[in-house]
Design a protein around this motif. Structure first.
Motif, mmCIF file in Angstrom:
data_model
loop_
_atom_site.group_PDB
_atom_site.id
_atom_site.type_symbol
_atom_site.label_atom_id
_atom_site.label_comp_id
_atom_site.label_asym_id
_atom_site.label_seq_id
_atom_site.Cartn_x
_atom_site.Cartn_y
_atom_site.Cartn_z
ATOM 1 N N GLY A 22 97.492 111.385 -0.286
ATOM 2 C CA GLY A 22 96.483 112.444 -0.319
ATOM 3 C C GLY A 22 95.640 112.413 0.933
ATOM 4 O O GLY A 22 96.131 112.105 2.023
ATOM 5 N N GLY A 23 94.366 112.734 0.769
ATOM 6 C CA GLY A 23 93.465 112.788 1.913
ATOM 7 C C GLY A 23 93.182 114.208 2.331
ATOM 8 O O GLY A 23 93.752 115.164 1.793
ATOM 9 N N THR A 24 92.311 114.370 3.304
ATOM 10 C CA THR A 24 91.971 115.704 3.790
ATOM 11 C C THR A 24 93.067 116.195 4.732
ATOM 12 O O THR A 24 93.773 115.412 5.362
ATOM 13 C CB THR A 24 90.632 115.668 4.546
ATOM 14 N N GLY A 25 93.185 117.521 4.833
ATOM 15 C CA GLY A 25 94.227 118.098 5.673
ATOM 16 C C GLY A 25 95.595 117.902 5.044
ATOM 17 O O GLY A 25 95.748 117.906 3.823
ATOM 18 N N ILE A 26 96.601 117.726 5.874
ATOM 19 C CA ILE A 26 97.945 117.477 5.359
ATOM 20 C C ILE A 26 97.940 116.119 4.660
ATOM 21 O O ILE A 26 97.525 115.116 5.247
ATOM 22 C CB ILE A 26 98.990 117.472 6.496
#
Length: 319
Positions: free
Chosen positions: A96-100
């Motif tokens: 996961g995480g922000t952006g791609i």
């Protein structure tokens, strides 16, 4: 790297580790704190064959996307080992995480081992999310910035205490957990998740006599050599079915082209007739029996191999 010769006693657990490595089987170990579950899990990657060129490229590409860790220097040739803490979030394990979205521990363990210590303490959403990669060998992550698909074909190793307090081993006289607390503890490990775990083993504490035993113990190199031979044998046999590991065998194949004579499955047939083994459990034991036979250099499992496979499902009875 950790060597198997450092593990004192635990003959059955060592054998289970070798069988898991040879057949690609997922493994669960249940035992009290200090019984060596973590020590055993840490030695599984060393028993696995080195990565092929294609596998090394896959693994290195995944690890190069990890922005938290240091950069990757050269191809990763050894199967990776990931051990997330039980407090880890779904995003850190699945990705996961922000952006791609970036790969999590499950993808970083691709072609290697994902070890969940104190597995019942993990968030149930995390455990349930692992069902997707266990089925397909891939994780598809959807985020607002886009969708990413990462390979996640790992060997899962679960470790758990016998109860919430960990004192229910042996006679369990010092355990104060109620039956309800024990059921709730193991209830966090859903049936669909455990359906994929062929080896479910009780691990007891090592006795003093075993610790002081001066007899030489087999190390990782010797056991890994047997694992390699067994894997090569299985690969040749399974090639017509498009499979690589015995752990991938389906019931259709086990009861069809690879069907064993009734005399060799009599123990399983009797257990199923008594209701102590389901059809799924029957197939899981047969998958293990083929791996046992490969390690012993036999063309097919006999009654003795089937019996040993059945003992490796001590916690899987009736499943």
């Amino acid at each position: 790297p950790p060597d198997l010769s450092e593990v004192a006693g635990q003959g059955e657990a060592r054998l289970a580790l070798e069988i898991a490595a040879a057949g690609g089987h997922h493994l669960m170990m249940v035992g009290p704190p200090g019984s060596g579950k973590t020590m055993l899990a840490e030695r599984l990657p060393g028993l696995l064959p080195p990565l092929s060129d294609d596998e090394a490229l896959e693994v290195t590409a995944i690890h190069s996307l990890d922005h938290v860790r240091r950069g990757v220097n050269g191809l990763i040739r050894r199967p990776p080992y990931e051990r997330p803490h039980h407090s880890a979030s779904t995003a850190s394990i699945i990705g996961g995480g922000t952006g791609i979205p970036r790969p999590g521990a499950a993808s970083r363990a691709h072609r290697g081992v994902l070890f969940l210590d104190e597995a019942p303490e993990f968030d149930k959403r995390v455990l349930d999310a692992l069902r997707q990669p266990l089925e397909s060998g891939e994780l598809v992550l959807h985020r607002s910035a886009g969708t990413a698909a990462y390979p996640a074909r790992f060997q899962l190793v679960l470790a758990a205490n016998p109860c919430p307090c960990g004192k229910a081993a042996g006679k369990g006289i010092s355990c104060e957990c109620t039956p309800m607390a024990r059921r709730r503890y193991f209830g966090r490990l859903s049936g669909p998740l455990l359906d994929r775990v062929d080896i479910q083993l009780q691990v007891n504490r090592v006795q003093l006599a075993q610790l002081s035993d001066s007899e030489p113990r087999e190390g990782t190199v010797q056991v890994a050599a047997r694992v390699q031979v067994a894997r090569d044998t299985a690969r040749e046999r399974l090639r017509p079915f498009g499979l690589v590991h015995n752990a991938d065998l389906t019931g259709r194949i086990l009861r069809g082209p690879l069907r064993l004579p009734p005399a060799d499955t009599a123990l399983l047939d009797r257990a199923m007739g008594l209701g102590s083994l389901t059809a799924r459990g029957y197939d899981r034991v047969l998958r293990l029996a083929w791996t046992v036979a490969d390690l012993r250099g036999r063309d097919r499992p006999g009654a003795e191999d089937v019996g040993l496979a059945l003992t490796l499902r001590q916690r899987g009875e009736g499943q």
